[in-house]
Scaffold this motif. Structure first.
Motif, short mmCIF file in Angstrom:
data_model
loop_
_atom_site.label_atom_id
_atom_site.label_comp_id
_atom_site.label_asym_id
_atom_site.label_seq_id
_atom_site.Cartn_x
_atom_site.Cartn_y
_atom_site.Cartn_z
N ALA A 52 0.83 -1.11 0.27
CA ALA A 52 0.06 0.05 -0.17
C ALA A 52 0.79 1.43 0.12
O ALA A 52 1.97 1.26 0.55
CB ALA A 52 -0.89 0.08 1.24
N VAL A 53 0.49 2.14 -0.82
CA VAL A 53 1.07 3.50 -1.03
C VAL A 53 1.07 4.46 0.23
O VAL A 53 1.91 5.51 0.60
CB VAL A 53 0.90 4.37 -2.25
N GLU A 54 0.09 4.33 1.07
CA GLU A 54 -0.12 4.85 2.43
C GLU A 54 -1.19 4.27 3.14
O GLU A 54 -1.88 3.24 2.90
CB GLU A 54 -0.75 6.28 2.04
N ASN A 55 -1.19 4.64 4.47
CA ASN A 55 -2.07 3.76 5.28
C ASN A 55 -3.41 3.58 4.96
O ASN A 55 -4.28 2.66 4.86
CB ASN A 55 -2.15 4.42 6.86
N ALA A 56 -4.15 4.58 4.28
CA ALA A 56 -5.50 4.77 3.77
C ALA A 56 -5.71 3.85 2.63
O ALA A 56 -6.76 3.54 2.24
CB ALA A 56 -5.83 6.46 3.51
N GLY A 57 -4.60 3.49 2.12
CA GLY A 57 -4.64 2.61 0.89
C GLY A 57 -4.64 1.02 1.26
O GLY A 57 -4.58 0.29 0.41
N ARG A 58 -4.59 0.83 2.56
CA ARG A 58 -4.62 -0.75 3.15
C ARG A 58 -5.90 -1.18 3.19
O ARG A 58 -6.97 -0.64 3.90
CB ARG A 58 -3.92 -0.86 4.22
N LEU A 59 -6.25 -2.54 2.84
CA LEU A 59 -7.53 -3.02 2.95
C LEU A 59 -7.52 -3.48 4.42
O LEU A 59 -8.85 -3.56 5.05
CB LEU A 59 -7.61 -4.42 2.34
N ASN A 60 -6.57 -3.90 5.13
CA ASN A 60 -6.78 -4.39 6.40
C ASN A 60 -5.14 -3.80 7.07
O ASN A 60 -4.12 -3.50 6.36
CB ASN A 60 -7.08 -5.84 6.69
N ALA A 61 -5.15 -4.07 8.47
CA ALA A 61 -3.87 -3.66 9.15
C ALA A 61 -2.66 -4.44 8.91
O ALA A 61 -1.77 -3.99 9.65
CB ALA A 61 -4.39 -3.21 10.51
N ASN A 62 -2.94 -5.72 8.50
CA ASN A 62 -1.88 -6.47 8.28
C ASN A 62 -1.01 -6.34 6.78
O ASN A 62 -0.14 -7.01 6.46
CB ASN A 62 -2.43 -8.10 8.31
N MET A 63 -1.49 -5.40 6.01
CA MET A 63 -1.09 -5.14 4.94
C MET A 63 0.31 -4.19 5.12
O MET A 63 0.42 -3.16 5.91
CB MET A 63 -1.98 -4.51 3.83
N LEU A 64 1.33 -4.21 4.20
CA LEU A 64 2.41 -3.47 4.19
C LEU A 64 2.04 -1.83 3.80
O LEU A 64 1.24 -1.89 2.81
CB LEU A 64 3.77 -3.93 3.20
N THR A 65 2.64 -1.08 4.54
CA THR A 65 2.59 0.29 3.79
C THR A 65 4.00 0.72 3.72
O THR A 65 4.98 0.53 4.20
CB THR A 65 2.18 1.32 4.91
N MET A 66 4.03 1.23 2.63
CA MET A 66 5.66 1.80 2.08
C MET A 66 5.99 3.05 2.76
O MET A 66 5.56 4.27 2.25
CB MET A 66 5.69 1.87 0.54
N HIS A 67 6.56 2.87 3.88
CA HIS A 67 6.96 4.09 4.68
C HIS A 67 8.25 4.08 5.62
O HIS A 67 8.52 2.72 5.77
CB HIS A 67 6.04 4.63 5.41
N GLU A 68 8.99 4.84 6.16
CA GLU A 68 9.95 4.89 6.65
C GLU A 68 10.28 4.05 7.89
O GLU A 68 10.92 3.51 8.16
CB GLU A 68 10.52 6.36 7.01
N ASP A 69 9.09 3.80 8.47
CA ASP A 69 8.73 2.83 9.89
C ASP A 69 9.30 1.47 9.56
O ASP A 69 9.75 0.81 10.39
CB ASP A 69 7.73 2.78 10.49
N ILE A 70 9.47 1.07 8.57
CA ILE A 70 9.78 -0.24 8.10
C ILE A 70 10.98 -0.54 7.06
O ILE A 70 11.34 -1.41 6.62
CB ILE A 70 8.51 -1.25 7.86
#
Ligand SMILES: Cc1cc2nc3c(=O)[nH]c(=O)nc-3n(C[C@H](O)[C@H](O)[C@H](O)COP(=O)(O)O)c2cc1C
Length: 401
Positions: free
Chosen positions: A63-81
């Motif tokens: 997912a390109v941002e949190n709002a782009g995730r279908l559920n909370a177990n999907m990856l979001t492409m961001h610095e935290d990971i």
């Protein structure tokens, strides 16, 4: 026979990226990153395909941002990971396997309870995925929201290149955010982003331009599209020719013509046994179970599987674009690969075939007549919700992955 099969195992280049053969693992959302943190389970899952001999694997639904995730177990492409995802990519690459990331945004439908606002898409209405979980509605995106979405893709692309992905695959299909703009069934806008196909293409093309500008001209970008939604008033095969021409003209490196949508017509994507039993096996939400029992037979009818079930329609795209074309949909054997490459396709993506036979390329190298043992029972689709993450319940020992 051996000579013909070798052509699928020949190397090829995708905008400068050298792939050791023509076989790519298709994006199949793994559900192997609890709370969106990638680790050993996701790494081992993809490394097995690398060891098995494919040229590139695709991390499903980044997912390109949190709002782009279908559920909370999907990856979001961001610095935290950053450190976890860098490790993941490097560990898969150690298997002599390139790594693509599928860039996704779910737009108007989501059951991601970490969202602070309603999900947003081209037009407001019911949140098709979330309403059973109390997330009833979605809102229409404002022009600022549209700009924000373009920026989210740009930022994710910069991040993904910086952590070592070899290629990016933008998801324009299957009913997700960008597809919601393309489809007349979900896009009822009256502004420049709705109405004619030219208008409905405006946001998807802005996203492609932003991702291209972010990664540069010499970095491979693929596009996965839906050829037909299979619904009256929705996208149809002829529309997909125009969509592909537009993506080609805008500088896409390769197109993957898939089919159907996750919410309205998933069986067009898979064919084979109905996915209903598999969904019922893992669905825990009581309202969703009730709805599946009520409407599931109609929504998910078994559709007879046959090898290369999308080939005839995908060939029409070959005739209208110059970019590379990646075949997807029921490719199961060396003979299939020969036929597909002979029809002018450059690469082949494999989903269920590799879930059942992670080492298919190696098997083919030894026995050119090998045919995948996948039965298209589609039980793997239900495992998207399983605690172990996706796997083939029939043939793979999940404890090993
Ligand atoms: C378990 C499972 C999960 C999937 N998840 C995704 C996904 O995250 N993104 C996507 O574009 N397609 C997804 N798909 C669709 C596949 O990429 C592919 O289009 C489809 O399975 C047909 O190809 P196949 O006959 O080689 O399996 C998924 C398919 C399966 C079986």
């Amino acid at each position: 026979m051996a000579e013909r099969i070798n052509s699928a195992l020949n190397s090829a280049s995708l905008n400068g990226l050298q792939l050791k053969n023509r076989l790519i693992k298709a994006g199949t959302f793994e559900n192997r990153s609890p709370n969106g943190i990638p680790g050993a389970s996701l790494t081992d899952f993809h490394a097995q395909f690398g060891r098995g001999g494919i040229a590139m694997t695709t991390i499903g639904y980044c997912a390109v941002e949190n709002a782009g995730r279908l559920n909370a177990n999907m990856l979001t492409m961001h610095e935290d990971i950053r450190s976890e995802i860098t490790q993941l990519v490097q560990n898969i690459q150690k298997q002599d396997c390139k790594v693509a990331g599928q860039m996704g945004h779910c737009g108007a439908f989501s059951k991601n309870h970490t969202l602070k606002a309603r999900p947003k898409g081209p037009s407001g209405g019911l949140n098709l995925l979330g309403f059973a979980e109390g997330m009833w509605f979605c809102d229409a995106m404002s022009l600022d929201d549209i700009d924000h979405m373009v920026d989210a893709y740009r930022d994710a692309a910069i991040f993904m290149k910086s952590v070592g992905f070899d290629a990016l695959e933008i998801h324009f299909g299957h009913g997700y955010g960008l597809c919601q703009f393309l489809s007349p069934l979900t896009n009822h806008r009256k502004d420049n982003y709705g109405g004619s196909l030219e208008n409905r293409l405006r946001l998807p093309l802005r996203v492609l331009a932003a991702v291209r500008a972010a990664v540069g001209d010499d970095f491979p970008i693929l596009a996965k599209i839906t050829m037909s939604e299979g619904r009256r008033g929705g996208l149809h095969y002829d529309d997909s020719l125009e969509i592909c021409k537009a993506l080609d003209a805008a500088g896409i490196d390769a197109i993957i013509p898939s089919n159907g949508t996750s919410t309205m017509n998933p069986m067009l994507m898979f064919r084979g046994d109905s996915i209903l039993p598999a969904l019922l096996k893992y669905e825990r939400n009581r309202i969703m179970r009730f709805l599946l029992r009520l409407m599931g037979k109609k929504m998910f009818p078994a559709l007879p599987f046959y090898d290369m079930y999308l080939l005839e329609q995908a060939k029409r795209i070959r005739a209208v674009v110059k970019c590379k074309l990646v075949y997807i949909g029921g490719a199961t054997s060396g003979d299939n690969f020969t036929e597909i490459l002979g029809a002018g396709f450059d690469f082949i993506q494999l989903g269920r075939t590799l879930l059942a036979d992670p080492d298919l390329p190696q098997k083919l190298a030894v026995d050119p007549s090998y045919k995948s043992r996948c039965t298209h029972c589609n039980l793997c689709v239900g495992t998207i919700e399983s605690p172990q993450g996706i796997h083939c319940p029939q043939f793979t020992d999940n404890s090993a992955t």
